[in-house]
Scaffold this motif. Sequence first.
Motif, mmCIF file in Angstrom:
data_model
loop_
_atom_site.group_PDB
_atom_site.id
_atom_site.type_symbol
_atom_site.label_atom_id
_atom_site.label_comp_id
_atom_site.label_asym_id
_atom_site.label_seq_id
_atom_site.Cartn_x
_atom_site.Cartn_y
_atom_site.Cartn_z
ATOM 1 N N UNK A 98 0.839 -1.192 0.000
ATOM 2 C CA UNK A 98 0.000 0.000 0.000
ATOM 3 C C UNK A 98 0.877 1.246 0.000
ATOM 4 N N UNK A 99 0.510 2.230 -0.817
ATOM 5 C CA UNK A 99 1.247 3.491 -0.875
ATOM 6 C C UNK A 99 0.258 4.651 -0.912
ATOM 7 N N UNK A 100 0.544 5.715 -0.164
ATOM 8 C CA UNK A 100 -0.242 6.934 -0.294
ATOM 9 C C UNK A 100 0.546 8.106 0.312
ATOM 10 N N UNK A 101 0.326 9.310 -0.215
ATOM 11 C CA UNK A 101 0.967 10.504 0.362
ATOM 12 C C UNK A 101 0.338 10.846 1.700
ATOM 13 N N UNK A 102 1.146 11.345 2.641
ATOM 14 C CA UNK A 102 0.659 11.720 3.962
ATOM 15 C C UNK A 102 0.359 13.209 4.037
ATOM 16 N N UNK A 103 1.392 14.019 3.869
ATOM 17 C CA UNK A 103 1.237 15.462 3.963
ATOM 18 C C UNK A 103 2.483 16.090 3.358
ATOM 19 N N UNK A 104 2.595 17.396 3.431
ATOM 20 C CA UNK A 104 3.764 18.075 2.867
ATOM 21 C C UNK A 104 4.212 19.180 3.815
ATOM 22 N N UNK A 105 5.481 19.543 3.671
ATOM 23 C CA UNK A 105 6.048 20.631 4.459
ATOM 24 C C UNK A 105 6.959 21.418 3.538
ATOM 25 N N UNK A 106 6.590 22.676 3.273
ATOM 26 C CA UNK A 106 7.286 23.501 2.292
ATOM 27 C C UNK A 106 7.284 22.745 0.962
ATOM 28 N N UNK A 107 8.453 22.390 0.415
ATOM 29 C CA UNK A 107 8.479 21.689 -0.865
ATOM 30 C C UNK A 107 8.834 20.217 -0.707
ATOM 31 N N UNK A 108 8.665 19.681 0.511
ATOM 32 C CA UNK A 108 8.964 18.278 0.771
ATOM 33 C C UNK A 108 7.664 17.519 1.051
ATOM 34 N N UNK A 109 7.604 16.280 0.562
ATOM 35 C CA UNK A 109 6.402 15.469 0.701
ATOM 36 C C UNK A 109 6.684 14.230 1.555
ATOM 37 N N UNK A 110 5.786 13.967 2.506
ATOM 38 C CA UNK A 110 5.853 12.766 3.330
ATOM 39 C C UNK A 110 4.923 11.713 2.713
ATOM 40 N N UNK A 111 5.428 10.483 2.549
ATOM 41 C CA UNK A 111 4.625 9.413 1.963
ATOM 42 C C UNK A 111 4.811 8.122 2.751
ATOM 43 N N UNK A 112 3.830 7.240 2.647
ATOM 44 C CA UNK A 112 3.862 5.973 3.391
ATOM 45 C C UNK A 112 3.878 4.803 2.418
ATOM 46 N N UNK A 113 4.707 3.810 2.710
ATOM 47 C CA UNK A 113 4.756 2.569 1.941
ATOM 48 C C UNK A 113 4.594 1.410 2.906
ATOM 49 N N UNK A 114 3.602 0.582 2.669
ATOM 50 C CA UNK A 114 3.278 -0.507 3.579
ATOM 51 C C UNK A 114 4.158 -1.732 3.415
ATOM 52 N N UNK A 115 3.857 -2.794 4.179
ATOM 53 C CA UNK A 115 4.694 -3.995 4.165
ATOM 54 C C UNK A 115 4.399 -4.891 2.971
ATOM 55 N N UNK A 116 5.331 -5.795 2.666
ATOM 56 C CA UNK A 116 5.066 -6.881 1.726
ATOM 57 C C UNK A 116 4.140 -7.874 2.409
ATOM 58 N N UNK A 117 3.067 -8.237 1.756
ATOM 59 C CA UNK A 117 2.090 -9.136 2.368
ATOM 60 C C UNK A 117 2.702 -10.486 2.743
ATOM 61 N N UNK A 118 3.590 -11.000 1.891
ATOM 62 C CA UNK A 118 4.132 -12.334 2.158
ATOM 63 C C UNK A 118 5.102 -12.350 3.328
ATOM 64 N N UNK A 119 5.649 -11.188 3.715
ATOM 65 C CA UNK A 119 6.617 -11.167 4.819
ATOM 66 C C UNK A 119 5.959 -11.538 6.144
ATOM 67 N N UNK A 120 4.679 -11.204 6.314
ATOM 68 C CA UNK A 120 3.972 -11.543 7.546
ATOM 69 C C UNK A 120 3.812 -13.057 7.675
ATOM 70 N N UNK A 121 3.649 -13.740 6.553
ATOM 71 C CA UNK A 121 3.461 -15.193 6.573
ATOM 72 C C UNK A 121 4.710 -15.924 7.036
#
Length: 218
Positions: free
Chosen positions: A106-129
Amino acid sequence: MKKSLCLLLLLLLTVFFCLSASAAAEGPKENFKLTGFRVSWPESFRQTKGTLIFRDLGCANYANPVLFAAQFDYLAGGQSVVLGRVFLSDFSPEKLGLILNREDQEYFPLTSREDMYYSYLGPHAESIEELPAEYREECRMIASQIPEALKSVEIFDPMDPVKAFNGDTLRFETTDLDGNPVSSADLFQKNKITLVNLWGTWCPNCEMEMADLAQLHE
């Protein structure tokens, strides 16, 4: 008079319990001082079978357009899973999404500060297994709650670890590669300019800059 005091006391108690309940529902807060954001985790994060580790990696390498700024790990049964990462970049969220996005993450942008962007990248599904069976359900639950918590992230000015030590005198005593004693006092006394480079074998950028430092020395 007594009736008014009782009503006032009842009102204060009501406000107190409401605030307490709100704080409990919000769960623990985590300040990522080097990265520059604050998040309120769910109450369920207070007690887990596995171990949660939140790493604040910071934003020191501004030469890199995509900064790996924070990481959330789950440790259990001698194994670890990366539950998510926060990236900081001067790329637009759309462009960064093309770079970071994976079909199973899963990926989505979180927020921004000045000209920098914070984004989130989730885990690989198979790693939990790959975790022991008794930890998988909890790990999935935590992994599903992290993105929701991050959607209400608060941004503040990140701490500059270098600036924090400006004006301080660096002092150390160690040995060189031949086993001879070396101290900061001797180095600073002998040389007009002394370059001290702090690095680690686990840091790829540190290894990359070694060639530049060798060239500078020559």
